[in-house]
Write a protein that holds these residues in place. Structure first.
Motif, PDB file in Angstrom:
ATOM      1  N   PHE A  12      60.655  53.142  31.745  1.00  0.00           N
ATOM      2  CA  PHE A  12      61.128  54.121  30.769  1.00  0.00           C
ATOM      3  C   PHE A  12      62.619  54.396  30.913  1.00  0.00           C
ATOM      4  O   PHE A  12      63.301  54.633  29.920  1.00  0.00           O
ATOM      5  CB  PHE A  12      60.319  55.417  30.894  1.00  0.00           C
ATOM      6  CG  PHE A  12      59.039  55.383  30.117  1.00  0.00           C
ATOM      7  CD1 PHE A  12      58.973  55.905  28.838  1.00  0.00           C
ATOM      8  CD2 PHE A  12      57.907  54.794  30.643  1.00  0.00           C
ATOM      9  CE1 PHE A  12      57.795  55.858  28.106  1.00  0.00           C
ATOM     10  CE2 PHE A  12      56.725  54.742  29.929  1.00  0.00           C
ATOM     11  CZ  PHE A  12      56.668  55.276  28.651  1.00  0.00           C
ATOM     12  N   GLU A  13      63.134  54.356  32.126  1.00  0.00           N
ATOM     13  CA  GLU A  13      64.569  54.558  32.302  1.00  0.00           C
ATOM     14  C   GLU A  13      65.348  53.419  31.651  1.00  0.00           C
ATOM     15  O   GLU A  13      66.378  53.647  30.995  1.00  0.00           O
ATOM     16  CB  GLU A  13      64.914  54.656  33.788  1.00  0.00           C
ATOM     17  CG  GLU A  13      66.396  54.887  34.066  1.00  0.00           C
ATOM     18  CD  GLU A  13      66.939  56.143  33.411  1.00  0.00           C
ATOM     19  OE1 GLU A  13      68.130  56.136  33.009  1.00  0.00           O
ATOM     20  OE2 GLU A  13      66.191  57.135  33.284  1.00  0.00           O
ATOM     21  N   THR A  14      64.853  52.193  31.796  1.00  0.00           N
ATOM     22  CA  THR A  14      65.495  51.051  31.135  1.00  0.00           C
ATOM     23  C   THR A  14      65.458  51.220  29.624  1.00  0.00           C
ATOM     24  O   THR A  14      66.441  50.947  28.916  1.00  0.00           O
ATOM     25  CB  THR A  14      64.790  49.745  31.526  1.00  0.00           C
ATOM     26  OG1 THR A  14      64.867  49.581  32.945  1.00  0.00           O
ATOM     27  CG2 THR A  14      65.439  48.551  30.842  1.00  0.00           C
ATOM     28  N   HIS A  15      64.320  51.689  29.126  1.00  0.00           N
ATOM     29  CA  HIS A  15      64.187  51.895  27.683  1.00  0.00           C
ATOM     30  C   HIS A  15      65.116  53.007  27.201  1.00  0.00           C
ATOM     31  O   HIS A  15      65.743  52.889  26.137  1.00  0.00           O
ATOM     32  CB  HIS A  15      62.737  52.228  27.348  1.00  0.00           C
ATOM     33  CG  HIS A  15      62.485  52.442  25.892  1.00  0.00           C
ATOM     34  ND1 HIS A  15      62.931  51.581  24.913  1.00  0.00           N
ATOM     35  CD2 HIS A  15      61.837  53.444  25.227  1.00  0.00           C
ATOM     36  CE1 HIS A  15      62.575  52.029  23.723  1.00  0.00           C
ATOM     37  NE2 HIS A  15      61.912  53.154  23.892  1.00  0.00           N
ATOM     38  N   ILE A  16      65.213  54.077  27.978  1.00  0.00           N
ATOM     39  CA  ILE A  16      66.094  55.184  27.594  1.00  0.00           C
ATOM     40  C   ILE A  16      67.544  54.729  27.559  1.00  0.00           C
ATOM     41  O   ILE A  16      68.330  55.165  26.707  1.00  0.00           O
ATOM     42  CB  ILE A  16      65.896  56.377  28.558  1.00  0.00           C
ATOM     43  CG1 ILE A  16      64.531  57.033  28.302  1.00  0.00           C
ATOM     44  CG2 ILE A  16      67.006  57.409  28.390  1.00  0.00           C
ATOM     45  CD1 ILE A  16      64.157  58.099  29.313  1.00  0.00           C
ATOM     46  N   GLN A  17      67.913  53.832  28.451  1.00  0.00           N
ATOM     47  CA  GLN A  17      69.279  53.306  28.450  1.00  0.00           C
ATOM     48  C   GLN A  17      69.598  52.609  27.133  1.00  0.00           C
ATOM     49  O   GLN A  17      70.726  52.679  26.634  1.00  0.00           O
ATOM     50  CB  GLN A  17      69.475  52.339  29.619  1.00  0.00           C
ATOM     51  CG  GLN A  17      69.501  52.996  30.992  1.00  0.00           C
ATOM     52  CD  GLN A  17      70.669  53.953  31.158  1.00  0.00           C
ATOM     53  OE1 GLN A  17      71.731  53.765  30.568  1.00  0.00           O
ATOM     54  NE2 GLN A  17      70.462  54.989  31.955  1.00  0.00           N
ATOM     55  N   THR A  18      68.602  51.939  26.544  1.00  0.00           N
ATOM     56  CA  THR A  18      68.845  51.282  25.253  1.00  0.00           C
ATOM     57  C   THR A  18      69.013  52.313  24.137  1.00  0.00           C
ATOM     58  O   THR A  18      69.698  52.049  23.142  1.00  0.00           O
ATOM     59  CB  THR A  18      67.684  50.336  24.889  1.00  0.00           C
ATOM     60  OG1 THR A  18      66.488  51.097  24.688  1.00  0.00           O
ATOM     61  CG2 THR A  18      67.452  49.320  25.990  1.00  0.00           C
ATOM     62  N   LEU A  19      68.391  53.488  24.296  1.00  0.00           N
ATOM     63  CA  LEU A  19      68.536  54.531  23.282  1.00  0.00           C
ATOM     64  C   LEU A  19      69.953  55.090  23.248  1.00  0.00           C
ATOM     65  O   LEU A  19      70.371  55.660  22.242  1.00  0.00           O
ATOM     66  CB  LEU A  19      67.541  55.667  23.543  1.00  0.00           C
ATOM     67  CG  LEU A  19      66.049  55.313  23.464  1.00  0.00           C
ATOM     68  CD1 LEU A  19      65.199  56.537  23.785  1.00  0.00           C
ATOM     69  CD2 LEU A  19      65.690  54.782  22.085  1.00  0.00           C
ATOM     70  N   CYS A  20      70.677  54.936  24.358  1.00  0.00           N
ATOM     71  CA  CYS A  20      72.058  55.433  24.412  1.00  0.00           C
ATOM     72  C   CYS A  20      72.935  54.785  23.350  1.00  0.00           C
ATOM     73  O   CYS A  20      73.974  55.338  22.969  1.00  0.00           O
ATOM     74  CB  CYS A  20      72.661  55.174  25.793  1.00  0.00           C
ATOM     75  SG  CYS A  20      71.864  56.082  27.133  1.00  0.00           S
ATOM     76  N   LEU A  21      72.529  53.604  22.877  1.00  0.00           N
ATOM     77  CA  LEU A  21      73.339  52.883  21.900  1.00  0.00           C
ATOM     78  C   LEU A  21      73.270  53.521  20.517  1.00  0.00           C
ATOM     79  O   LEU A  21      74.166  53.308  19.695  1.00  0.00           O
ATOM     80  CB  LEU A  21      72.875  51.423  21.817  1.00  0.00           C
ATOM     81  CG  LEU A  21      72.913  50.628  23.130  1.00  0.00           C
ATOM     82  CD1 LEU A  21      72.317  49.246  22.925  1.00  0.00           C
ATOM     83  CD2 LEU A  21      74.345  50.541  23.649  1.00  0.00           C
ATOM     84  N   SER A  22      72.204  54.292  20.246  1.00  0.00           N
ATOM     85  CA  SER A  22      72.024  54.828  18.894  1.00  0.00           C
ATOM     86  C   SER A  22      71.856  56.343  18.840  1.00  0.00           C
ATOM     87  O   SER A  22      71.846  56.911  17.749  1.00  0.00           O
ATOM     88  CB  SER A  22      70.800  54.173  18.233  1.00  0.00           C
ATOM     89  OG  SER A  22      69.635  54.384  19.019  1.00  0.00           O
ATOM     90  N   LEU A  23      71.711  56.998  19.999  1.00  0.00           N
ATOM     91  CA  LEU A  23      71.478  58.440  20.009  1.00  0.00           C
ATOM     92  C   LEU A  23      72.616  59.175  20.709  1.00  0.00           C
ATOM     93  O   LEU A  23      73.345  58.595  21.511  1.00  0.00           O
ATOM     94  CB  LEU A  23      70.151  58.758  20.717  1.00  0.00           C
ATOM     95  CG  LEU A  23      68.882  58.179  20.083  1.00  0.00           C
ATOM     96  CD1 LEU A  23      67.670  58.521  20.938  1.00  0.00           C
ATOM     97  CD2 LEU A  23      68.692  58.692  18.666  1.00  0.00           C
ATOM     98  N   ARG A  24      72.730  60.447  20.419  1.00  0.00           N
ATOM     99  CA  ARG A  24      73.747  61.273  21.063  1.00  0.00           C
ATOM    100  C   ARG A  24      73.383  61.518  22.520  1.00  0.00           C
ATOM    101  O   ARG A  24      72.208  61.529  22.881  1.00  0.00           O
ATOM    102  CB  ARG A  24      73.872  62.609  20.331  1.00  0.00           C
ATOM    103  CG  ARG A  24      74.372  62.484  18.896  1.00  0.00           C
ATOM    104  CD  ARG A  24      74.451  63.845  18.240  1.00  0.00           C
ATOM    105  NE  ARG A  24      74.956  63.759  16.872  1.00  0.00           N
ATOM    106  CZ  ARG A  24      75.105  64.801  16.065  1.00  0.00           C
ATOM    107  NH1 ARG A  24      74.773  66.017  16.497  1.00  0.00           N
ATOM    108  NH2 ARG A  24      75.571  64.638  14.842  1.00  0.00           N
ATOM    109  N   PRO A  25      74.385  61.745  23.364  1.00  0.00           N
ATOM    110  CA  PRO A  25      74.107  61.971  24.795  1.00  0.00           C
ATOM    111  C   PRO A  25      73.121  63.109  25.044  1.00  0.00           C
ATOM    112  O   PRO A  25      72.249  62.993  25.914  1.00  0.00           O
ATOM    113  CB  PRO A  25      75.494  62.282  25.367  1.00  0.00           C
ATOM    114  CG  PRO A  25      76.443  61.573  24.458  1.00  0.00           C
ATOM    115  CD  PRO A  25      75.836  61.665  23.090  1.00  0.00           C
TER     116      PRO A  25
END
Length: 222
Positions: A12-25
């Motif tokens: 899940f941490e790896t997946h959340i890292q990919t969300l950083c590309l499209s979501l606000r911090p």
């Protein structure tokens, strides 16, 4: 040598890292916080769960829902709703090689959202609104003044007849409100101000184009 499988937290941490590309911090931080709370619960309540393939709606997700509702101090329904939305997004957006059942979190799992009544206007706001409606002085503005003066609903206002203003006695008038939501017709006392509003609506109505009145001949408001 066979490489070890990543833990649930690592996946899940790896997946959340990919969300950083499209979501606000701040949004990413919310996903991370809620994910960590969920996995901390799993480690305590179900220490035997180490892989996504072991994760089940019952008992793992259902137990977590129950745990959230039993927190002290209690979490609000809005907060629990928010937790479920974020976790469902995390679960559903996992890469294909980590896919899970699509109905882990269902519609019926979400707590009822509170419904807040609109805040009433202050005396000053009400006076300013009346002044603006009187200044505007068109059919819509006078219809709103009529509703304010009588407390009738929008549908009841639209259903008022041309002869809705009734004289009961020489100095006693009333507004006839037709059958509506309350399944009964009624008479609302009409003071001079209310009679003036109805008369103004009739005057404005008379100056409207014939095509505007074609479908509303028996009604006060075209």
């Amino acid at each position: 040598m066979k490489s070890s499988r990543p833990s649930l937290e690592q996946i899940f941490e790896t997946h959340i890292q990919t969300l950083c590309l499209s979501l606000r911090p701040n949004t990413v931080a919310e996903y991370r916080y809620i994910g960590r709370r969920f996995f901390a619960y799993l480690r305590t309540a179900f220490p035997e769960v180490h892989r996504l393939s072991q994760l089940r709606r019952d008992p793992h997700l259902l137990s977590w829902f129950r745990w959230l509702s039993e927190q002290q101090p209690p979490l609000s329904n809005t907060t629990r709703f928010h937790y479920l939305i974020r976790l469902r997004r995390l679960l559903h957006s996992l890469p294909a090689n980590h896919s899970i059942q699509p109905d882990f979190i269902r519609r019926e799992d979400f707590p009822v959202q509170p419904r807040y009544l609109p805040r009433p206007l202050s005396l000053q706001e009400d006076q300013l609104l009346q002044q603006e409606l009187k200044r505007t002085d068109n059919l819509v503005a006078n219809a709103l003044l009529l509703m304010r003066a009588t407390g009738i609903r929008i549908g009841e206002c639209l259903d008022l007849s041309l002869d809705c203003l009734r004289q009961l006695e020489p100095d006693r008038w009333a507004l006839h409100v037709p059958l509506g939501k309350l399944h009964t017709e009624r008479l609302v006392p009409a003071d001079p101000e209310l009679r003036q509003i109805v008369e103004r609506i009739l005057a404005l109505r008379a100056s409207a184009p014939p095509s505007y009145l074609a479908k509303s001949q028996p009604l006060l408001l075209p």
